[in-house]
Design an enzyme around this catalytic site. Structure first.
Site, mmCIF file in Angstrom:
data_model
loop_
_atom_site.group_PDB
_atom_site.id
_atom_site.type_symbol
_atom_site.label_atom_id
_atom_site.label_comp_id
_atom_site.label_asym_id
_atom_site.label_seq_id
_atom_site.Cartn_x
_atom_site.Cartn_y
_atom_site.Cartn_z
ATOM 1 N N ARG A 59 0.828 -1.210 0.000
ATOM 2 C CA ARG A 59 0.000 0.000 0.000
ATOM 3 C C ARG A 59 0.864 1.263 0.000
ATOM 4 N NH1 ARG A 59 -3.625 2.692 4.399
ATOM 5 N NH2 ARG A 59 -5.219 3.698 3.115
ATOM 6 N N ASN A 91 -3.849 8.886 4.540
ATOM 7 C CA ASN A 91 -2.618 8.334 5.097
ATOM 8 C C ASN A 91 -2.574 8.345 6.621
ATOM 9 O OD1 ASN A 91 -1.523 7.844 2.561
ATOM 10 N ND2 ASN A 91 -0.538 9.852 2.440
ATOM 11 N N HIS A 191 -6.065 -5.753 -2.458
ATOM 12 C CA HIS A 191 -6.882 -5.987 -1.258
ATOM 13 C C HIS A 191 -7.072 -7.472 -0.952
ATOM 14 C CE1 HIS A 191 -8.787 -1.672 -1.094
ATOM 15 N NE2 HIS A 191 -7.480 -1.673 -0.981
HETATM 16 C C1 HEM Z 1 -9.107 1.220 -5.948
HETATM 17 C C2 HEM Z 1 -9.100 2.128 -5.012
HETATM 18 C C3 HEM Z 1 -8.617 1.871 -3.621
HETATM 19 C C4 HEM Z 1 -9.210 2.308 -2.487
HETATM 20 C C5 HEM Z 1 -10.461 3.172 -2.402
HETATM 21 C C6 HEM Z 1 -8.433 1.813 -1.379
HETATM 22 C C7 HEM Z 1 -8.703 2.090 -0.047
HETATM 23 C C8 HEM Z 1 -8.088 1.466 1.020
HETATM 24 C C9 HEM Z 1 -8.415 1.676 2.407
HETATM 25 C C10 HEM Z 1 -9.443 2.705 2.891
HETATM 26 C C11 HEM Z 1 -7.668 0.838 3.150
HETATM 27 C C12 HEM Z 1 -7.714 0.642 4.664
HETATM 28 C C13 HEM Z 1 -6.899 1.675 5.396
HETATM 29 C C14 HEM Z 1 -7.070 1.589 6.874
HETATM 30 O O1 HEM Z 1 -8.123 1.155 7.352
HETATM 31 O O2 HEM Z 1 -6.132 1.968 7.589
HETATM 32 C C15 HEM Z 1 -6.850 0.092 2.244
HETATM 33 C C16 HEM Z 1 -5.957 -0.890 2.618
HETATM 34 C C17 HEM Z 1 -5.094 -1.513 1.752
HETATM 35 N N1 HEM Z 1 -4.944 -1.225 0.403
HETATM 36 FE FE1 HEM Z 1 -6.183 -0.118 -0.725
HETATM 37 N N2 HEM Z 1 -7.400 1.073 -1.857
HETATM 38 C C18 HEM Z 1 -7.461 1.072 -3.219
HETATM 39 C C19 HEM Z 1 -6.548 0.494 -4.076
HETATM 40 C C20 HEM Z 1 -5.446 -0.220 -3.662
HETATM 41 C C21 HEM Z 1 -4.363 -0.621 -4.531
HETATM 42 C C22 HEM Z 1 -4.257 -0.263 -6.013
HETATM 43 C C23 HEM Z 1 -3.488 -1.327 -3.770
HETATM 44 C C24 HEM Z 1 -2.192 -1.972 -4.158
HETATM 45 C C25 HEM Z 1 -1.922 -2.418 -5.355
HETATM 46 C C26 HEM Z 1 -4.029 -1.367 -2.431
HETATM 47 C C27 HEM Z 1 -3.464 -2.037 -1.385
HETATM 48 C C28 HEM Z 1 -3.967 -2.036 -0.090
HETATM 49 C C29 HEM Z 1 -3.464 -2.893 0.967
HETATM 50 C C30 HEM Z 1 -2.410 -3.977 0.808
HETATM 51 C C31 HEM Z 1 -4.154 -2.548 2.130
HETATM 52 C C32 HEM Z 1 -3.952 -3.140 3.538
HETATM 53 C C33 HEM Z 1 -2.825 -2.383 4.223
HETATM 54 C C34 HEM Z 1 -2.450 -2.893 5.604
HETATM 55 O O3 HEM Z 1 -2.959 -3.897 6.080
HETATM 56 O O4 HEM Z 1 -1.595 -2.202 6.211
HETATM 57 N N3 HEM Z 1 -5.188 -0.646 -2.403
HETATM 58 N N4 HEM Z 1 -7.114 0.499 0.957
#
Ligand code: HEM
Ligand SMILES: *[C@@H]1O[C@H](CO)[C@@H](O)[C@H](O)[C@H]1NC(C)=O
Ligand SMILES: *[C@@H]1O[C@H](CO)[C@@H](O)[C@H](O)[C@H]1NC(C)=O
Length: 318
Positions: A59, A91, A191
């Site tokens: 992320r 962030n 995700h």
């Molecule tokens: C398509 C639009 C996207 C939205 C709206 C989005 C939104 C989010 C949100 C809100 C979280 C949770 C943050 C939290 O609760 O602290 C999250 C977690 C995450 N996102 Fe996305 N995301 C998107 C695309 C992506 C992309 C393109 C990737 C990587 C290629 C990605 C990888 C991740 C990962 C791996 C997590 C978990 C992080 C952790 O456990 O520390 N996301 N995302």
């Protein structure tokens, strides 16, 4: 050399000039041959301690690339002349992995004998190594990005997609970065690993009238996400958050997407077809994810004498 050979060479030159000019997988072969092995060793050690760090590092790269370019801007701490992205809404209290990046940077600089590997490249390689460590695909990371001299918290708030976005907003958001619908669906597969905070999906699991969420799934997620409070509680983004697999897509097909923005990819719109395909074809998902990660990593990089190679990833050089 025959005329066919010259045409071939010419085509190669034109191709090299027209793609992200100076990035190359061999960029550090001369200046720091052990850079990649060193990054991988530290990533593997970090994931042994905490598997979730793999998700956090993936992320981090995404959030770096969508603001200015993949230039390490997200790593800059708040300072008098720095508009730190760490405080931007998507962030703050959410993006993690900064200590891990510091540890990788230290190990790489020790291995090279000097700071020659950019923080932006370290983040890009760490993201790839994380995906591999959690069972996902590998790809060749293009290298030679340079580190920015500033961040932009306003741009972070504008460019980073919200979990409340609908499909049209998601498509526009990715298009703004030169990424198409197929990239959107493939990269959202990120995700398949990691965790999310309760306040970001509470609306969805308590909306009893919604026809876009599986009621049993809503009930299950309510267990760790009360109707009021509990904002810092964490839930997995798919049913196997430590494994890079296709469950994210199967979950969407079953109306078990955690965010509105996840389920939006499978609600009758133009992305349904890709979700169906990826849910049934791990090889296709892995190939497309790898391709789109390279594409995301190559968004208008800083190269040549633009920016700098930071000594400390958290601040610009004195
Ligand atoms: C398509 C639009 C996207 C939205 C709206 C989005 C939104 C989010 C949100 C809100 C979280 C949770 C943050 C939290 O609760 O602290 C999250 C977690 C995450 N996102 Fe996305 N995301 C998107 C695309 C992506 C992309 C393109 C990737 C990587 C290629 C990605 C990888 C991740 C990962 C791996 C997590 C978990 C992080 C952790 O456990 O520390 N996301 N995302
Ligand atoms: C930050 O981004 C905003 C929105 O694109 C832009 O108007 C502003 O000029 C940027 N600031 C800097 C210092 O680049
Ligand atoms: C769900 O539908 C019921 C009956 O139509 C209505 O009274 C209620 O306000 C709705 N709840 C939500 C959250 O929309």
């Amino acid at each position: 050399m025959g005329s066919r050979g010259s045409i071939c060479v010419l085509a190669l030159v034109v191709f090299a000039l027209s793609t992200s000019a100076q990035l190359s997988p061999n960029f550090y072969d001369e200046t720091c041959p052990s850079a990649l092995a060193t990054i991988k060793a530290v990533v593997d050690a970090e994931l042994m301690r905490e598997q979730r760090m793999g998700a956090s590092l993936l992320r981090l790269h995404f959030h770096d690339c969508f603001v200015q370019t993949c230039d390490g801007s997200i790593l800059l701490d708040p300072a008098p002349n720095i508009d730190s992205e760490k405080t931007a809404i998507p962030n703050a209290f959410s993006v993690r992995g900064f200590d891990t990046i510091d540890r990788i940077k230290l190990a790489v600089d020790n291995a090279c004998g000097k700071p020659v590997v950019s923080c932006a490249d370290i983040v890009a390689v760490a993201a790839r190594d994380s995906v591999v460590a959690l069972g996902g695909p590998s790809w060749e990371v293009q290298l030679g990005r340079r580190d920015s001299l500033n961040g932009n918290s306003t741009l972070a708030n504008i460019n980073l997609p919200s979990p409340f976005f609908n499909l049209q907003q998601l498509i526009a958001n990715f298009q703004n970065q030169g990424l198409d619908v197929r990239d959107l669906v493939a990269l959202s597969g990120g995700h398949t690993i990691g965790l999310a905070h309760c306040n970001l999906f509470k609306n969805r699991i308590y909306n009893e009238n919604s026809t876009t969420i599986n009621p049993a799934f809503a009930h299950l997620r309510q267990g760790r996400c009360p109707p009021s409070g509990g904002d810092r509680e964490l839930s997995p983004l798919d049913f196997t958050p430590r494994q890079f697999d296709t469950n994210y897509y199967s979950n969407l097909v079953n109306k078990e997407g955690l965010f509105d923005s996840d389920q939006a990819l499978y609600e009758g719109g133009v992305t349904d077809g890709w979700v169906n395909l990826y849910s049934q074809n791990p090889q296709l998902f892995f190939e497309d994810f790898a391709t789109s990660m390279v594409k995301m990593g190559n968004i208008t990089p800083l190269t040549g004498d633009e920016g700098q190679i930071r000594v400390n990833c958290r601040k610009v050089n004195d």
